[in-house]
Design a protein around this motif. Sequence first.
Motif, PDB file in Angstrom:
ATOM      1  N   SER A  16       0.841  -1.205   0.000  1.00 33.39           N
ATOM      2  CA  SER A  16       0.000   0.000   0.000  1.00 33.39           C
ATOM      3  C   SER A  16       0.880   1.260   0.000  1.00 33.39           C
ATOM      4  CB  SER A  16      -0.882  -0.028   1.254  1.00 33.39           C
ATOM      5  OG  SER A  16      -1.611   1.182   1.402  1.00 33.39           O
ATOM      6  N   ILE A  18       3.147   4.392   0.160  1.00 30.14           N
ATOM      7  CA  ILE A  18       4.526   4.716  -0.232  1.00 30.14           C
ATOM      8  C   ILE A  18       5.280   3.453  -0.667  1.00 30.14           C
ATOM      9  CG2 ILE A  18       6.744   5.567   0.652  1.00 30.14           C
ATOM     10  CD1 ILE A  18       5.078   7.386   2.591  1.00 30.14           C
ATOM     11  N   ASP A  37       4.739  -7.713   3.300  1.00 28.92           N
ATOM     12  CA  ASP A  37       3.615  -7.040   3.951  1.00 28.92           C
ATOM     13  C   ASP A  37       2.901  -8.048   4.844  1.00 28.92           C
ATOM     14  OD1 ASP A  37       2.135  -4.125   2.966  1.00 28.92           O
ATOM     15  OD2 ASP A  37       1.052  -5.417   4.380  1.00 28.92           O
ATOM     16  N   ALA A  57       5.049 -11.058   5.923  1.00 27.99           N
ATOM     17  CA  ALA A  57       5.909 -10.856   7.091  1.00 27.99           C
ATOM     18  C   ALA A  57       5.343  -9.773   7.991  1.00 27.99           C
ATOM     19  CB  ALA A  57       7.318 -10.463   6.645  1.00 27.99           C
ATOM     20  N   ASP A  58       5.403 -10.053   9.291  1.00 24.95           N
ATOM     21  CA  ASP A  58       5.117  -9.034  10.297  1.00 24.95           C
ATOM     22  C   ASP A  58       6.473  -8.459  10.710  1.00 24.95           C
ATOM     23  OD1 ASP A  58       4.650  -7.533  12.545  1.00 24.95           O
ATOM     24  OD2 ASP A  58       3.494  -9.073  13.601  1.00 24.95           O
ATOM     25  N   VAL A  59       6.699  -7.201  10.411  1.00 25.61           N
ATOM     26  CA  VAL A  59       8.027  -6.616  10.644  1.00 25.61           C
ATOM     27  C   VAL A  59       8.384  -6.504  12.128  1.00 25.61           C
ATOM     28  CG1 VAL A  59       8.272  -5.360   8.472  1.00 25.61           C
ATOM     29  CG2 VAL A  59       7.054  -4.283  10.387  1.00 25.61           C
ATOM     30  N   ASN A  85      10.012   0.284   5.577  1.00 21.07           N
ATOM     31  CA  ASN A  85       8.999   1.321   5.396  1.00 21.07           C
ATOM     32  C   ASN A  85       7.687   1.058   6.128  1.00 21.07           C
ATOM     33  OD1 ASN A  85       7.439   3.388   3.668  1.00 21.07           O
ATOM     34  ND2 ASN A  85       6.470   1.439   3.140  1.00 21.07           N
ATOM     35  N   THR A 137      12.050   4.463   6.741  1.00 20.16           N
ATOM     36  CA  THR A 137      11.041   5.521   6.692  1.00 20.16           C
ATOM     37  C   THR A 137      10.808   6.116   8.080  1.00 20.16           C
ATOM     38  OG1 THR A 137       9.959   4.460   4.828  1.00 20.16           O
ATOM     39  CG2 THR A 137       8.707   6.145   5.982  1.00 20.16           C
ATOM     40  N   TYR A 153       3.827   8.186  17.987  1.00 24.19           N
ATOM     41  CA  TYR A 153       4.261   8.145  16.587  1.00 24.19           C
ATOM     42  C   TYR A 153       5.531   8.979  16.395  1.00 24.19           C
ATOM     43  CZ  TYR A 153       3.921   8.445  11.467  1.00 24.19           C
ATOM     44  OH  TYR A 153       4.176   8.380  10.121  1.00 24.19           O
ATOM     45  N   LYS A 157       9.344   7.689  15.277  1.00 19.51           N
ATOM     46  CA  LYS A 157      10.033   8.155  14.073  1.00 19.51           C
ATOM     47  C   LYS A 157      11.351   8.864  14.432  1.00 19.51           C
ATOM     48  CE  LYS A 157       7.070   6.564  11.115  1.00 19.51           C
ATOM     49  NZ  LYS A 157       7.461   5.428  10.263  1.00 19.51           N
ATOM     50  N   GLY A 184       6.896  14.409   4.259  1.00 25.71           N
ATOM     51  CA  GLY A 184       5.814  15.216   4.821  1.00 25.71           C
ATOM     52  C   GLY A 184       4.527  14.423   4.659  1.00 25.71           C
ATOM     53  N   VAL A 186       1.616  12.536   3.122  1.00 23.84           N
ATOM     54  CA  VAL A 186       1.487  11.897   1.815  1.00 23.84           C
ATOM     55  C   VAL A 186       0.079  11.327   1.685  1.00 23.84           C
ATOM     56  CG1 VAL A 186       2.522  10.230   0.226  1.00 23.84           C
ATOM     57  CG2 VAL A 186       3.896  11.167   2.112  1.00 23.84           C
ATOM     58  N   THR A 188      -2.016   8.805   1.256  1.00 28.12           N
ATOM     59  CA  THR A 188      -2.033   7.329   1.243  1.00 28.12           C
ATOM     60  C   THR A 188      -3.174   6.879   2.157  1.00 28.12           C
ATOM     61  OG1 THR A 188      -0.682   7.054   3.227  1.00 28.12           O
ATOM     62  CG2 THR A 188       0.509   7.295   1.131  1.00 28.12           C
ATOM     63  N   LEU A 190      -2.986   5.412   4.910  1.00 30.62           N
ATOM     64  CA  LEU A 190      -2.662   5.723   6.313  1.00 30.62           C
ATOM     65  C   LEU A 190      -3.133   7.130   6.680  1.00 30.62           C
ATOM     66  CD1 LEU A 190       0.598   4.908   8.205  1.00 30.62           C
ATOM     67  CD2 LEU A 190      -0.075   7.281   8.065  1.00 30.62           C
TER      68      LEU A 190
HETATM   69  P1  NAD Z   1      -0.117   2.631   4.316  1.00 27.96           P
HETATM   70  O1  NAD Z   1      -1.015   2.347   5.461  1.00 27.96           O
HETATM   71  O2  NAD Z   1      -0.678   3.066   3.005  1.00 27.96           O
HETATM   72  O3  NAD Z   1       0.829   1.364   4.058  1.00 27.96           O
HETATM   73  C1  NAD Z   1       1.472   0.711   5.121  1.00 27.96           C
HETATM   74  C2  NAD Z   1       1.658  -0.744   4.764  1.00 27.96           C
HETATM   75  O4  NAD Z   1       2.363  -1.364   5.854  1.00 27.96           O
HETATM   76  C3  NAD Z   1       0.329  -1.509   4.609  1.00 27.96           C
HETATM   77  O5  NAD Z   1       0.338  -2.275   3.417  1.00 27.96           O
HETATM   78  C4  NAD Z   1       0.276  -2.401   5.850  1.00 27.96           C
HETATM   79  O6  NAD Z   1      -0.379  -3.643   5.618  1.00 27.96           O
HETATM   80  C5  NAD Z   1       1.758  -2.607   6.136  1.00 27.96           C
HETATM   81  N1  NAD Z   1       2.008  -2.981   7.530  1.00 27.96           N
HETATM   82  C6  NAD Z   1       1.458  -2.429   8.646  1.00 27.96           C
HETATM   83  N2  NAD Z   1       1.900  -3.065   9.725  1.00 27.96           N
HETATM   84  C7  NAD Z   1       2.760  -4.020   9.301  1.00 27.96           C
HETATM   85  C8  NAD Z   1       3.536  -5.005   9.952  1.00 27.96           C
HETATM   86  N3  NAD Z   1       3.519  -5.157  11.290  1.00 27.96           N
HETATM   87  N4  NAD Z   1       4.310  -5.830   9.198  1.00 27.96           N
HETATM   88  C9  NAD Z   1       4.327  -5.711   7.843  1.00 27.96           C
HETATM   89  N5  NAD Z   1       3.606  -4.809   7.174  1.00 27.96           N
HETATM   90  C10 NAD Z   1       2.828  -3.970   7.896  1.00 27.96           C
HETATM   91  O7  NAD Z   1       0.925   3.724   4.877  1.00 27.96           O
HETATM   92  P2  NAD Z   1       1.905   4.780   4.157  1.00 27.96           P
HETATM   93  O8  NAD Z   1       1.306   6.115   4.305  1.00 27.96           O
HETATM   94  O9  NAD Z   1       2.348   4.295   2.844  1.00 27.96           O
HETATM   95  O10 NAD Z   1       3.117   4.738   5.190  1.00 27.96           O
HETATM   96  C11 NAD Z   1       4.323   4.055   4.938  1.00 27.96           C
HETATM   97  C12 NAD Z   1       5.365   4.581   5.922  1.00 27.96           C
HETATM   98  O11 NAD Z   1       5.511   5.997   5.720  1.00 27.96           O
HETATM   99  C13 NAD Z   1       4.991   4.411   7.386  1.00 27.96           C
HETATM  100  O12 NAD Z   1       6.146   4.077   8.103  1.00 27.96           O
HETATM  101  C14 NAD Z   1       4.489   5.784   7.788  1.00 27.96           C
HETATM  102  O13 NAD Z   1       4.640   6.013   9.158  1.00 27.96           O
HETATM  103  C15 NAD Z   1       5.411   6.648   6.971  1.00 27.96           C
HETATM  104  N6  NAD Z   1       4.951   8.014   6.720  1.00 27.96           N
HETATM  105  C16 NAD Z   1       3.741   8.239   6.137  1.00 27.96           C
HETATM  106  C17 NAD Z   1       3.327   9.534   5.917  1.00 27.96           C
HETATM  107  C18 NAD Z   1       1.990   9.849   5.309  1.00 27.96           C
HETATM  108  O14 NAD Z   1       1.567  11.018   5.388  1.00 27.96           O
HETATM  109  N7  NAD Z   1       1.310   8.907   4.680  1.00 27.96           N
HETATM  110  C19 NAD Z   1       4.166  10.623   6.280  1.00 27.96           C
HETATM  111  C20 NAD Z   1       5.397  10.349   6.848  1.00 27.96           C
HETATM  112  C21 NAD Z   1       5.791   9.037   7.063  1.00 27.96           C
END
Ligand code: NAD
Length: 249
Positions: A16, A18, A37, A57-59, A85, A137, A153, A157, A184, A186, A188, A190
């Motif tokens: 999903s 990023i 994922d 995988a659960d990270v 990420n 990330t 959060y 980070k 910044g 994004v 998505t 999330l």
């Molecule tokens: P998203 O929710 O679109 O995607 C996150 C993905 O991580 C999902 O596919 C989810 O299934 C997977 N995931 C969640 N927990 C997991 C686990 N325990 N093991 C494996 N996979 C897991 O989120 P995103 O917005 O793409 O965020 C990606 C990264 O970017 C995150 O670390 C988030 O904190 C960071 N981030 C996001 C933003 C934003 O505004 N969207 C800004 C700064 C940083």
Amino acid sequence: MQRLQDRVAVITGAGSGIGLATARRFAQEGAKVVVADLDEEAGAKAAAEVGGLFVKADVANEDDVTRMYRTAFEEFGSVDIAFNNAGISPPDDDSILETGLDAWRRVQEVNLTSVYLCCKHVIPYMQRQGKGSIINTASFVAVMGSATSQISYTASKGGVLAMSRELGVQFAREGIRVNALCPGPVDTPLLRELFAKDPERAQRRLVHVPIGRFARAEEIAAAVAFLASDDASFITASEFLVDGGISGA
Ligand code: NAD
């Protein structure tokens, strides 16, 4: 010859947002992509789309993380790029006065301990190869805090950023670059989930973005591809901000 031709890249959270946009970008640039994922359906779909390999995988689980890199290595013969990420958004009320210890711990596990585990288990492969690029990330909030009160959060980070700097310095002479990506806001799932619960929060966040909009995931993926590539050969231990100017304002 493409920039990431035949590089083996493991991307966590690639089902999903990023991670998915980066899986697409890496594949376009010639990499062999391992999509990791927790979400089996989304991960398998992403892997099929980019012609990559899916690993569930659960990270936050060490056995899963070791299996993830072992699978990548056994399948493709190296692990050249690790984009650590996967992450989760803050709990509903993440102010320090409201966040409970369980919620705090869960955010640290998924956002911070996961990066520790991924780095710990990918670095030995990169040491044997004498090269590698790790991108972790973090977030712009790691650099400047958050106007929307999200202590667990932001702290997670901040830990990712500090760890990336430490490892970048420590492993520089071994050809392993480690950078923290600081996006910044994004657009998505999330972010949409967060703002659906609190629409005013989106407005409060938006006014702080000098460019005047949220990033597209593809704009973040472009920066990750740069950091992963030899174009970034002198960049390590950095906080790489892709934030529409927030941190400069
Ligand atoms: P998203 O929710 O679109 O995607 C996150 C993905 O991580 C999902 O596919 C989810 O299934 C997977 N995931 C969640 N927990 C997991 C686990 N325990 N093991 C494996 N996979 C897991 O989120 P995103 O917005 O793409 O965020 C990606 C990264 O970017 C995150 O670390 C988030 O904190 C960071 N981030 C996001 C933003 C934003 O505004 N969207 C800004 C700064 C940083």
